[in-house]
Scaffold this active site. Structure first.
Site, PDB file in Angstrom:
ATOM      1  N   HIS A 119     -17.672  14.466   0.220  1.00 43.62           N
ATOM      2  CA  HIS A 119     -18.247  13.299   0.909  1.00 43.62           C
ATOM      3  C   HIS A 119     -19.772  13.441   0.942  1.00 43.62           C
ATOM      4  O   HIS A 119     -20.282  14.522   1.276  1.00 43.62           O
ATOM      5  CB  HIS A 119     -17.684  13.232   2.334  1.00 43.62           C
ATOM      6  CG  HIS A 119     -18.240  12.086   3.113  1.00 43.62           C
ATOM      7  ND1 HIS A 119     -17.841  10.783   2.906  1.00 43.62           N
ATOM      8  CD2 HIS A 119     -19.182  12.031   4.078  1.00 43.62           C
ATOM      9  CE1 HIS A 119     -18.515   9.983   3.712  1.00 43.62           C
ATOM     10  NE2 HIS A 119     -19.342  10.714   4.434  1.00 43.62           N
ATOM     11  N   ILE A 165      -8.266   5.584   0.450  1.00 50.30           N
ATOM     12  CA  ILE A 165      -7.650   6.422   1.478  1.00 50.30           C
ATOM     13  C   ILE A 165      -6.175   6.550   1.108  1.00 50.30           C
ATOM     14  O   ILE A 165      -5.490   5.534   0.943  1.00 50.30           O
ATOM     15  CB  ILE A 165      -7.754   5.741   2.866  1.00 50.30           C
ATOM     16  CG1 ILE A 165      -9.193   5.342   3.188  1.00 50.30           C
ATOM     17  CG2 ILE A 165      -7.146   6.627   3.942  1.00 50.30           C
ATOM     18  CD1 ILE A 165     -10.113   6.468   3.493  1.00 50.30           C
ATOM     19  N   ASP A 225      -7.220  15.046   5.920  1.00 50.73           N
ATOM     20  CA  ASP A 225      -6.118  14.837   6.870  1.00 50.73           C
ATOM     21  C   ASP A 225      -5.890  13.337   7.001  1.00 50.73           C
ATOM     22  O   ASP A 225      -6.352  12.563   6.158  1.00 50.73           O
ATOM     23  CB  ASP A 225      -6.399  15.544   8.207  1.00 50.73           C
ATOM     24  CG  ASP A 225      -7.576  14.939   8.955  1.00 50.73           C
ATOM     25  OD1 ASP A 225      -8.110  13.893   8.503  1.00 50.73           O
ATOM     26  OD2 ASP A 225      -7.969  15.500   9.992  1.00 50.73           O
ATOM     27  N   ASP A 251     -12.288  11.021   6.478  1.00 55.15           N
ATOM     28  CA  ASP A 251     -13.291  12.090   6.358  1.00 55.15           C
ATOM     29  C   ASP A 251     -13.338  12.978   7.601  1.00 55.15           C
ATOM     30  O   ASP A 251     -14.410  13.404   8.039  1.00 55.15           O
ATOM     31  CB  ASP A 251     -14.688  11.490   6.076  1.00 55.15           C
ATOM     32  CG  ASP A 251     -14.706  10.671   4.789  1.00 55.15           C
ATOM     33  OD1 ASP A 251     -14.039  11.067   3.822  1.00 55.15           O
ATOM     34  OD2 ASP A 251     -15.398   9.637   4.757  1.00 55.15           O
ATOM     35  N   GLY A 257      -7.116  11.152   8.951  1.00 49.44           N
ATOM     36  CA  GLY A 257      -8.248  10.338   9.378  1.00 49.44           C
ATOM     37  C   GLY A 257      -9.157  10.023   8.193  1.00 49.44           C
ATOM     38  O   GLY A 257      -8.871  10.409   7.055  1.00 49.44           O
ATOM     39  N   ASN A 317     -11.558  16.853  -0.555  1.00 50.48           N
ATOM     40  CA  ASN A 317     -12.421  15.693  -0.810  1.00 50.48           C
ATOM     41  C   ASN A 317     -13.878  16.123  -0.734  1.00 50.48           C
ATOM     42  O   ASN A 317     -14.217  17.070  -0.021  1.00 50.48           O
ATOM     43  CB  ASN A 317     -12.159  14.614   0.248  1.00 50.48           C
ATOM     44  CG  ASN A 317     -13.017  13.377   0.031  1.00 50.48           C
ATOM     45  OD1 ASN A 317     -13.117  12.866  -1.092  1.00 50.48           O
ATOM     46  ND2 ASN A 317     -13.655  12.889   1.082  1.00 50.48           N
ATOM     47  N   ARG A 357       0.840  -1.197   0.000  1.00 46.47           N
ATOM     48  CA  ARG A 357       0.000   0.000   0.000  1.00 46.47           C
ATOM     49  C   ARG A 357       0.884   1.260   0.000  1.00 46.47           C
ATOM     50  O   ARG A 357       0.561   2.263  -0.633  1.00 46.47           O
ATOM     51  CB  ARG A 357      -0.877  -0.062   1.255  1.00 46.47           C
ATOM     52  CG  ARG A 357      -1.956   0.942   1.320  1.00 46.47           C
ATOM     53  CD  ARG A 357      -3.171   0.546   0.524  1.00 46.47           C
ATOM     54  NE  ARG A 357      -4.138   1.623   0.552  1.00 46.47           N
ATOM     55  CZ  ARG A 357      -5.394   1.534   0.197  1.00 46.47           C
ATOM     56  NH1 ARG A 357      -5.870   0.384  -0.247  1.00 46.47           N
ATOM     57  NH2 ARG A 357      -6.197   2.563   0.244  1.00 46.47           N
TER      58      ARG A 357
HETATM   59  C1  GRF Z   1     -20.005  11.363  -4.741  1.00 40.02           C
HETATM   60  O1  GRF Z   1     -21.252  11.374  -4.085  1.00 40.02           O
HETATM   61  C2  GRF Z   1     -18.877  11.335  -3.745  1.00 40.02           C
HETATM   62  O2  GRF Z   1     -19.103  12.107  -2.616  1.00 40.02           O
HETATM   63  C3  GRF Z   1     -18.867   9.877  -3.384  1.00 40.02           C
HETATM   64  O3  GRF Z   1     -19.030   9.214  -4.617  1.00 40.02           O
HETATM   65  C4  GRF Z   1     -19.790  10.045  -5.480  1.00 40.02           C
HETATM   66  C5  GRF Z   1     -18.998  10.222  -6.750  1.00 40.02           C
HETATM   67  O4  GRF Z   1     -19.810  10.574  -7.805  1.00 40.02           O
HETATM   68  N1  GRF Z   1     -17.698   9.515  -2.656  1.00 40.02           N
HETATM   69  P1  GRF Z   1     -19.192  10.918  -9.260  1.00 40.02           P
HETATM   70  O5  GRF Z   1     -18.207   9.828  -9.617  1.00 40.02           O
HETATM   71  O6  GRF Z   1     -18.565  12.266  -9.183  1.00 40.02           O
HETATM   72  O7  GRF Z   1     -20.392  10.902 -10.171  1.00 40.02           O
END
Ligand code: GRF
Length: 218
Positions: free
Chosen positions: A120, A103, A152, A156, A154, A118, A76
């Site tokens: 989320h 990650i 960071d 998210d 962690g 990122n 990794r």
């Molecule tokens: C988004 O909702 C992102 O937050 C999540 O996966 C989705 C990705 O969508 N981790 P896309 O590939 O940009 O359509």
């Protein structure tokens, strides 16, 4: 921490994807043919797998792409170093993880910490991890949404840049995860475009957990 942004030239952005790439597309569409006006341009798109729509979108936009698969590396750590090297080759000011389902490790964070963003699909700090939409539904929340944040070490947990809210209704059953995720993504794409544009145009400062936009040089 002061950011070198903004400079006279549009910020160079590398976007990392793992799937359909609609967030990437939203950025591409918002930048259009006016990177100076937007304040940023995408210089490359990276992925952790082949054959995804996200990479096709990048190719259609004429952008260089790279793929770094974990299974092609002995460990990794080696994968992480390879991803960091492939990203660095495009000299990004910002790196955006837009649905990148990995990650990153120490090496990547050492190089891009404080400029790695990122998105989320939940209101952090609730429901971090790979199943934010499903976990929020299962918990029975009445509102959920999306969070754009700095990464960071962690999962998210980094400083929050922007959040958007989406209501959960009676129609949102646990089986309806995909439909709720689609509603979240509509908000998420706008939020990401706005956040990346503001970081690039106005600059930012990270103080502990707080992200201040438009405070460069103070
Ligand atoms: C988004 O909702 C992102 O937050 C999540 O996966 C989705 C990705 O969508 N981790 P896309 O590939 O940009 O359509």
């Amino acid at each position: 921490m002061a950011s070198p942004l903004p400079s006279a030239a549009p910020a160079r952005v590398v976007v990392l994807v793992s799937g359909s790439g609609t967030n990437l597309q939203a950025l591409l569409d918002a930048i259009g043919d006016d990177p100076e006006g937007f304040g940023a341009r995408i210089v490359a798109v990276g992925a952790d797998r082949d054959g995804i729509a996200g990479l096709e979108r990048a190719e259609r936009a004429g952008l260089p792409t790279f793929v770094c698969r974990v299974k092609d590396h002995a460990s990794r750590e080696e994968w992480d170093a390879a991803l960091a090297g492939a990203t660095e080759a495009h000299r990004p000011d910002l790196v955006v993880s837009a649905g990148f389902m990995k990650i990153v490790g120490k090496e990547f964070l050492a190089r891009f910490g404080g400029r790695f963003v990122n998105t989320h699909p939940a209101l952090l700090p609730s429901f971090p991890g790979a199943h934010g939409v499903r976990d929020a539904l299962a918990y029975g929340v009445k509102v959920t949404g999306c969070t754009v944040h700095f990464v960071d070490d962690g999962v998210d947990t980094g400083p929050i840049i922007a959040q958007g809210v989406v209501e959960v209704t009676e129609e949102d059953t646990p089986e309806g995860e995909a439909a709720l995720h689609e509603r979240i993504k509509e908000v998420e794409r706008k939020l990401l475009v706005e956040a990346v544009g503001r970081l690039a145009r106005d600059g930012y400062r990270i103080e502990g957990r707080k992200v201040h936009l438009g405070h460069v040089g103070e």
